[in-house]
Design a protein around this motif. Structure first.
Motif, PDB file in Angstrom:
ATOM      1  N   VAL A  90      13.998 -20.469  -8.933  1.00  0.00           N
ATOM      2  CA  VAL A  90      15.317 -20.051  -8.466  1.00  0.00           C
ATOM      3  C   VAL A  90      15.438 -20.284  -6.962  1.00  0.00           C
ATOM      4  CG1 VAL A  90      16.910 -18.101  -8.273  1.00  0.00           C
ATOM      5  CG2 VAL A  90      15.473 -18.331 -10.303  1.00  0.00           C
ATOM      6  N   ARG A  91      14.398 -19.956  -6.203  1.00  0.00           N
ATOM      7  CA  ARG A  91      14.326 -20.211  -4.767  1.00  0.00           C
ATOM      8  C   ARG A  91      12.930 -20.763  -4.492  1.00  0.00           C
ATOM      9  NH1 ARG A  91      18.696 -18.333  -5.029  1.00  0.00           N
ATOM     10  NH2 ARG A  91      19.948 -17.056  -3.676  1.00  0.00           N
ATOM     11  N   ASP A  92      12.882 -21.965  -3.980  1.00  0.00           N
ATOM     12  CA  ASP A  92      11.589 -22.559  -3.642  1.00  0.00           C
ATOM     13  C   ASP A  92      10.985 -21.816  -2.451  1.00  0.00           C
ATOM     14  OD1 ASP A  92       9.517 -24.312  -4.077  1.00  0.00           O
ATOM     15  OD2 ASP A  92      10.755 -26.097  -3.917  1.00  0.00           O
ATOM     16  N   LYS A  93       9.804 -22.175  -2.074  1.00  0.00           N
ATOM     17  CA  LYS A  93       9.052 -21.518  -1.008  1.00  0.00           C
ATOM     18  C   LYS A  93       9.893 -21.372   0.265  1.00  0.00           C
ATOM     19  CE  LYS A  93       4.649 -22.045   1.423  1.00  0.00           C
ATOM     20  NZ  LYS A  93       3.458 -22.912   1.519  1.00  0.00           N
ATOM     21  N   MET A  94      10.028 -20.121   0.726  1.00  0.00           N
ATOM     22  CA  MET A  94      10.742 -19.805   1.967  1.00  0.00           C
ATOM     23  C   MET A  94       9.744 -19.181   2.939  1.00  0.00           C
ATOM     24  SD  MET A  94      14.076 -17.938   0.246  1.00  0.00           S
ATOM     25  CE  MET A  94      13.087 -16.953  -0.904  1.00  0.00           C
ATOM     26  N   GLU A  95       9.912 -19.457   4.214  1.00  0.00           N
ATOM     27  CA  GLU A  95       8.986 -18.925   5.215  1.00  0.00           C
ATOM     28  C   GLU A  95       9.603 -17.754   5.966  1.00  0.00           C
ATOM     29  OE1 GLU A  95       6.128 -20.384   8.897  1.00  0.00           O
ATOM     30  OE2 GLU A  95       7.427 -21.840   7.904  1.00  0.00           O
ATOM     31  N   PHE A  96       8.810 -16.686   6.107  1.00  0.00           N
ATOM     32  CA  PHE A  96       9.172 -15.524   6.896  1.00  0.00           C
ATOM     33  C   PHE A  96       8.072 -15.298   7.924  1.00  0.00           C
ATOM     34  CE2 PHE A  96      11.578 -15.147   3.028  1.00  0.00           C
ATOM     35  CZ  PHE A  96      12.820 -14.742   3.485  1.00  0.00           C
ATOM     36  N   GLU A  97       8.217 -14.283   8.734  1.00  0.00           N
ATOM     37  CA  GLU A  97       7.297 -14.061   9.847  1.00  0.00           C
ATOM     38  C   GLU A  97       5.829 -13.963   9.413  1.00  0.00           C
ATOM     39  OE1 GLU A  97       6.831 -10.863  13.493  1.00  0.00           O
ATOM     40  OE2 GLU A  97       8.724 -10.970  12.399  1.00  0.00           O
ATOM     41  N   PHE A 100       5.128 -16.095   2.953  1.00  0.00           N
ATOM     42  CA  PHE A 100       6.019 -17.032   2.274  1.00  0.00           C
ATOM     43  C   PHE A 100       6.506 -16.327   1.007  1.00  0.00           C
ATOM     44  CE2 PHE A 100       2.923 -19.641   4.530  1.00  0.00           C
ATOM     45  CZ  PHE A 100       3.760 -20.466   5.263  1.00  0.00           C
ATOM     46  N   LEU A 101       7.693 -16.699   0.524  1.00  0.00           N
ATOM     47  CA  LEU A 101       8.297 -16.056  -0.629  1.00  0.00           C
ATOM     48  C   LEU A 101       8.995 -17.103  -1.479  1.00  0.00           C
ATOM     49  CD1 LEU A 101       9.315 -13.373  -2.053  1.00  0.00           C
ATOM     50  CD2 LEU A 101      11.248 -13.458  -0.465  1.00  0.00           C
ATOM     51  N   ALA A 102       8.898 -16.960  -2.793  1.00  0.00           N
ATOM     52  CA  ALA A 102       9.637 -17.809  -3.733  1.00  0.00           C
ATOM     53  C   ALA A 102      10.084 -16.929  -4.891  1.00  0.00           C
ATOM     54  CB  ALA A 102       8.754 -18.945  -4.255  1.00  0.00           C
ATOM     55  N   TYR A 103      11.166 -17.346  -5.566  1.00  0.00           N
ATOM     56  CA  TYR A 103      11.665 -16.606  -6.723  1.00  0.00           C
ATOM     57  C   TYR A 103      11.658 -17.501  -7.943  1.00  0.00           C
ATOM     58  CZ  TYR A 103      13.529 -13.097  -3.476  1.00  0.00           C
ATOM     59  OH  TYR A 103      13.665 -12.129  -2.522  1.00  0.00           O
ATOM     60  N   LEU A 104      11.200 -16.951  -9.061  1.00  0.00           N
ATOM     61  CA  LEU A 104      11.164 -17.650 -10.333  1.00  0.00           C
ATOM     62  C   LEU A 104      11.844 -16.798 -11.395  1.00  0.00           C
ATOM     63  CD1 LEU A 104       7.354 -18.617 -10.487  1.00  0.00           C
ATOM     64  CD2 LEU A 104       9.215 -19.929  -9.472  1.00  0.00           C
TER      65      LEU A 104
END
Length: 118
Positions: A90-97, A100-104
């Motif tokens: 649903v959301r590929d790898k995202m970078e935060f401080e 990393f976060l992704a949604y499946l």
């Protein structure tokens, strides 16, 4: 290759009325709810063995509901294995401080989050 982490490390409550949801969980369960950052209220459940999480305004593809967040060693490897087993990204790898976060969405339609610490 199986992911050996797989530990549930948090939750995310999606709501179209996040302020109302934050007030509810704070009043009923005594959760500490922070002011929003990135439209996300960090939640501390107040229990040393409890799982903390957050409340946010749900996006169009997850407008309301709860997702667990699962810690993994490699988001890329986990996404690959999940897709091979019927999941949808649903959301590929995202970078935060600090992570990393992704949604499946799993093959049964349940949304999950993946967390990879930096």
């Amino acid at each position: 290759m199986k992911n050996r982490n797989g530990k549930v490390v948090g939750f995310e409550i999606s709501s179209q009325a996040p302020e109302k949801a934050a007030a509810f969980y704070s009043s009923v369960f005594g959760w500490e709810v922070d002011e929003p950052k990135w439209d996300y209220h960090t939640v501390t459940t107040g229990h040393k063995d409890g799982i903390n999480g957050g409340i946010s305004k749900g996006p169009h593809d997850h407008p309301h509901g709860t997702r667990i967040q699962i810690e993994v060693e490699s988001i890329e490897q986990t996404i690959s294995a999940a897709k091979e087993n019927g999941a949808m990204v649903v959301r590929d790898k995202m970078e935060f401080e600090h992570f990393f976060l992704a949604y499946l969405v799993d093959p049964t339609g349940v949304g999950i989050g993946l967390i990879e610490n930096k």
